[in-house]
Design a protein around this motif. Sequence first.
Motif, PDB file in Angstrom:
ATOM      1  N   ASN A   3      37.289  28.514  41.876  1.00  7.53           N
ATOM      2  CA  ASN A   3      35.978  28.845  42.430  1.00  7.53           C
ATOM      3  C   ASN A   3      36.117  29.612  43.744  1.00  7.53           C
ATOM      4  N   VAL A   4      37.122  29.269  44.552  1.00  6.19           N
ATOM      5  CA  VAL A   4      37.374  30.004  45.798  1.00  6.19           C
ATOM      6  C   VAL A   4      37.719  31.458  45.484  1.00  6.19           C
ATOM      7  N   THR A   5      38.574  31.634  44.483  1.00  4.25           N
ATOM      8  CA  THR A   5      38.954  33.000  44.092  1.00  4.25           C
ATOM      9  C   THR A   5      37.728  33.799  43.653  1.00  4.25           C
ATOM     10  N   LEU A   6      36.900  33.154  42.826  1.00  2.45           N
ATOM     11  CA  LEU A   6      35.696  33.829  42.334  1.00  2.45           C
ATOM     12  C   LEU A   6      34.726  34.118  43.474  1.00  2.45           C
ATOM     13  N   ALA A   7      34.512  33.134  44.360  1.00  6.37           N
ATOM     14  CA  ALA A   7      33.573  33.323  45.471  1.00  6.37           C
ATOM     15  C   ALA A   7      34.060  34.422  46.411  1.00  6.37           C
ATOM     16  N   LYS A   8      35.379  34.526  46.595  1.00  9.24           N
ATOM     17  CA  LYS A   8      35.932  35.582  47.454  1.00  9.24           C
ATOM     18  C   LYS A   8      35.694  36.958  46.833  1.00  9.24           C
ATOM     19  N   GLU A   9      35.863  37.052  45.525  1.00  8.77           N
ATOM     20  CA  GLU A   9      35.625  38.324  44.856  1.00  8.77           C
ATOM     21  C   GLU A   9      34.159  38.740  45.009  1.00  8.77           C
ATOM     22  N   VAL A  10      33.256  37.745  44.817  1.00  8.08           N
ATOM     23  CA  VAL A  10      31.824  38.037  44.963  1.00  8.08           C
ATOM     24  C   VAL A  10      31.510  38.467  46.390  1.00  8.08           C
ATOM     25  N   TYR A  11      32.107  37.794  47.336  1.00  6.63           N
ATOM     26  CA  TYR A  11      31.858  38.099  48.744  1.00  6.63           C
ATOM     27  C   TYR A  11      32.375  39.499  49.086  1.00  6.63           C
ATOM     28  N   ASP A  12      33.585  39.828  48.619  1.00  8.17           N
ATOM     29  CA  ASP A  12      34.160  41.143  48.910  1.00  8.17           C
ATOM     30  C   ASP A  12      33.312  42.264  48.293  1.00  8.17           C
ATOM     31  N   VAL A  13      32.879  42.051  47.036  1.00 10.97           N
ATOM     32  CA  VAL A  13      32.053  43.064  46.368  1.00 10.97           C
ATOM     33  C   VAL A  13      30.715  43.216  47.078  1.00 10.97           C
ATOM     34  N   THR A  14      30.108  42.069  47.431  1.00  4.87           N
ATOM     35  CA  THR A  14      28.801  42.108  48.105  1.00  4.87           C
ATOM     36  C   THR A  14      28.923  42.789  49.468  1.00  4.87           C
ATOM     37  N   THR A  15      30.041  42.537  50.164  1.00  2.00           N
ATOM     38  CA  THR A  15      30.261  43.191  51.460  1.00  2.00           C
ATOM     39  C   THR A  15      30.324  44.711  51.294  1.00  2.00           C
ATOM     40  N   LEU A  16      31.066  45.134  50.276  1.00  2.00           N
ATOM     41  CA  LEU A  16      31.173  46.571  50.014  1.00  2.00           C
ATOM     42  C   LEU A  16      29.818  47.169  49.649  1.00  2.00           C
ATOM     43  N   ALA A  19      26.293  35.250  49.855  1.00  2.00           N
ATOM     44  CA  ALA A  19      27.666  35.315  49.332  1.00  2.00           C
ATOM     45  C   ALA A  19      28.643  34.706  50.322  1.00  2.00           C
ATOM     46  N   GLU A  20      28.405  34.969  51.622  1.00  3.26           N
ATOM     47  CA  GLU A  20      29.272  34.399  52.659  1.00  3.26           C
ATOM     48  C   GLU A  20      29.165  32.874  52.673  1.00  3.26           C
ATOM     49  N   THR A  21      27.955  32.338  52.569  1.00  3.34           N
ATOM     50  CA  THR A  21      27.746  30.884  52.541  1.00  3.34           C
ATOM     51  C   THR A  21      28.431  30.257  51.338  1.00  3.34           C
ATOM     52  N   SER A  22      28.293  30.887  50.172  1.00  8.01           N
ATOM     53  CA  SER A  22      28.931  30.359  48.957  1.00  8.01           C
ATOM     54  C   SER A  22      30.453  30.363  49.098  1.00  8.01           C
ATOM     55  N   TYR A  23      30.966  31.405  49.734  1.00  9.11           N
ATOM     56  CA  TYR A  23      32.416  31.499  49.928  1.00  9.11           C
ATOM     57  C   TYR A  23      32.912  30.371  50.834  1.00  9.11           C
ATOM     58  N   LYS A  24      32.206  30.125  51.921  1.00  9.47           N
ATOM     59  CA  LYS A  24      32.610  29.058  52.843  1.00  9.47           C
ATOM     60  C   LYS A  24      32.481  27.687  52.181  1.00  9.47           C
ATOM     61  N   GLU A  25      31.440  27.468  51.398  1.00  9.51           N
ATOM     62  CA  GLU A  25      31.270  26.187  50.704  1.00  9.51           C
ATOM     63  C   GLU A  25      32.407  25.957  49.710  1.00  9.51           C
ATOM     64  N   TYR A  72      37.405  23.159  48.316  1.00  7.59           N
ATOM     65  CA  TYR A  72      38.818  23.251  47.959  1.00  7.59           C
ATOM     66  C   TYR A  72      39.679  22.438  48.919  1.00  7.59           C
ATOM     67  N   ILE A  73      39.363  22.510  50.207  1.00  8.83           N
ATOM     68  CA  ILE A  73      40.112  21.734  51.199  1.00  8.83           C
ATOM     69  C   ILE A  73      39.975  20.240  50.912  1.00  8.83           C
ATOM     70  N   ASN A  74      38.758  19.787  50.658  1.00 12.84           N
ATOM     71  CA  ASN A  74      38.529  18.365  50.372  1.00 12.84           C
ATOM     72  C   ASN A  74      39.237  17.938  49.093  1.00 12.84           C
ATOM     73  N   SER A  75      39.214  18.802  48.080  1.00 11.48           N
ATOM     74  CA  SER A  75      39.887  18.474  46.817  1.00 11.48           C
ATOM     75  C   SER A  75      41.394  18.399  47.003  1.00 11.48           C
ATOM     76  N   MET A  76      41.910  19.275  47.852  1.00 14.19           N
ATOM     77  CA  MET A  76      43.350  19.281  48.098  1.00 14.19           C
ATOM     78  C   MET A  76      43.798  17.960  48.733  1.00 14.19           C
ATOM     79  N   LEU A  77      43.058  17.515  49.754  1.00 18.60           N
ATOM     80  CA  LEU A  77      43.413  16.261  50.407  1.00 18.60           C
ATOM     81  C   LEU A  77      43.248  15.084  49.447  1.00 18.60           C
TER      82      LEU A  77
END
Length: 443
Positions: A375-388, A403-409, A414-419
């Motif tokens: 989901n992080v990978t997907l949100a980053k792609e959406v954010y990068d495209v939206t920025t462009l 898009a920025e909010t979704s990326y940060k969420e 991901y951080i919480n899942s990792m821990l």
Amino acid sequence: MKSKWIAAIIAVAASVAPGWAQTRLTLKDCIAYGIKNNGNVKIAQYKESTAVQQGREALAGYLPQVAGNASLDNNLKLQSTVLPGALFGGEDRRVALGTKYQSNASAQVDQVIFDQSLLVGIQANKPNQENAALNSRKTKETIIYNVANAYYQVFVTSQQIALLKDNLDKTSQILSTLKLQLDNGVIKKVDYDRTQVNLNNIKSQLTLAESNLTLSENQLKFQMGMPLSDQLVLADNPLDQPFKIVEPGAFDASNLTDFKIQNLNMDLQQLEKARIKAGYLPKVSVYGRYGVQALGNDLGASWGNWFSYGAIGLKVSIPIFDSFRRDAQYKQADLNLMTQKEQLKLNVQNYELQNSNALTQLQKAKSNLASDENNVTLAKEVYDVTTLQYREGTVPLTDLLNAETSYKESQSNYINSMLSYYQAKLGLEQSTGSLNEFYTALP
């Protein structure tokens, strides 16, 4: 993507603690340091030594006991007695017996021949020492768990800092673009202010994360028994080498240190019953005594004439009636043993529940981790495209902020899942009693 994050973490660690270079420790090094220096380990070692000395104490009860005594009496007033007159062919006579000064010195050796309660106490030496050793093992397992958990917390927090810094850079770039647009009258000031608020929020989150990193590092040092003033840098990154999921075998509560400790405690309680019961049996011992005595009305003169004496003997002590005191003690010991047996049954059920829950949590954490990483990978792609697209003027600022909010969420999830993933794996190791094997297998 993960390799870039790892590189970012290393950069963050270098910037947050530029003085770190004195001590570089892997996870295994940290655990080894903790096992050696944590105060609880030293306490457990003292208890093991105490158990050894308790064994010596119990054995001493069946070995010869030697005691010496010395006394000097100044009879200020001698005790009188009456001698029958028939002994002298006259009236009864009141006489004082003894001398003004009486000196005495003696030594006695006692040797137990039979005392079943002492024999039972000697039998308890081995399980008592084993119990102390198991408690030391339990302490070691606790340190392994706590150090590993704190170690992962440090890296997860570092990961969070790296992500926040990346977000800060991206938002700063957007804000610079908006500044130009605001100056040219392309956008409203409220749009610029909204982005400025987002930037300020990221700065606040970054400050908090850096503070949490310091706290995590201090917690790791505490669990290791390392002075907080010492500096260290962690040499390896567990985020680069996640746990390999191994299908667990059948759960066996007997592998748990707690289970072994409880079984030993029941053995010791059984010996306590036997010791109390042995109190009904006779106790037999022999003794030998030798001494010297000096008598006289003048202290100095009396010490010039000593009389020796000696004796050997046999002592038998037979308990007859103690108002059922020992019977009450025996029944209490028996009830304590039955309580321990029932408690062990409950604990085994609890151990099984903990193992089942740990396995479920690990499976869930693994699934969430994979999902959130994608989901992080997907949100980053959406954010990068939206920025462009925003820079090209094809989408409004609202889409970019969403898009920025979704990326940060997605990053936060991901951080919480990792821990949660690392903690769940440690929990499974703990529930199966394999923390020592986990530590041994570390590179």
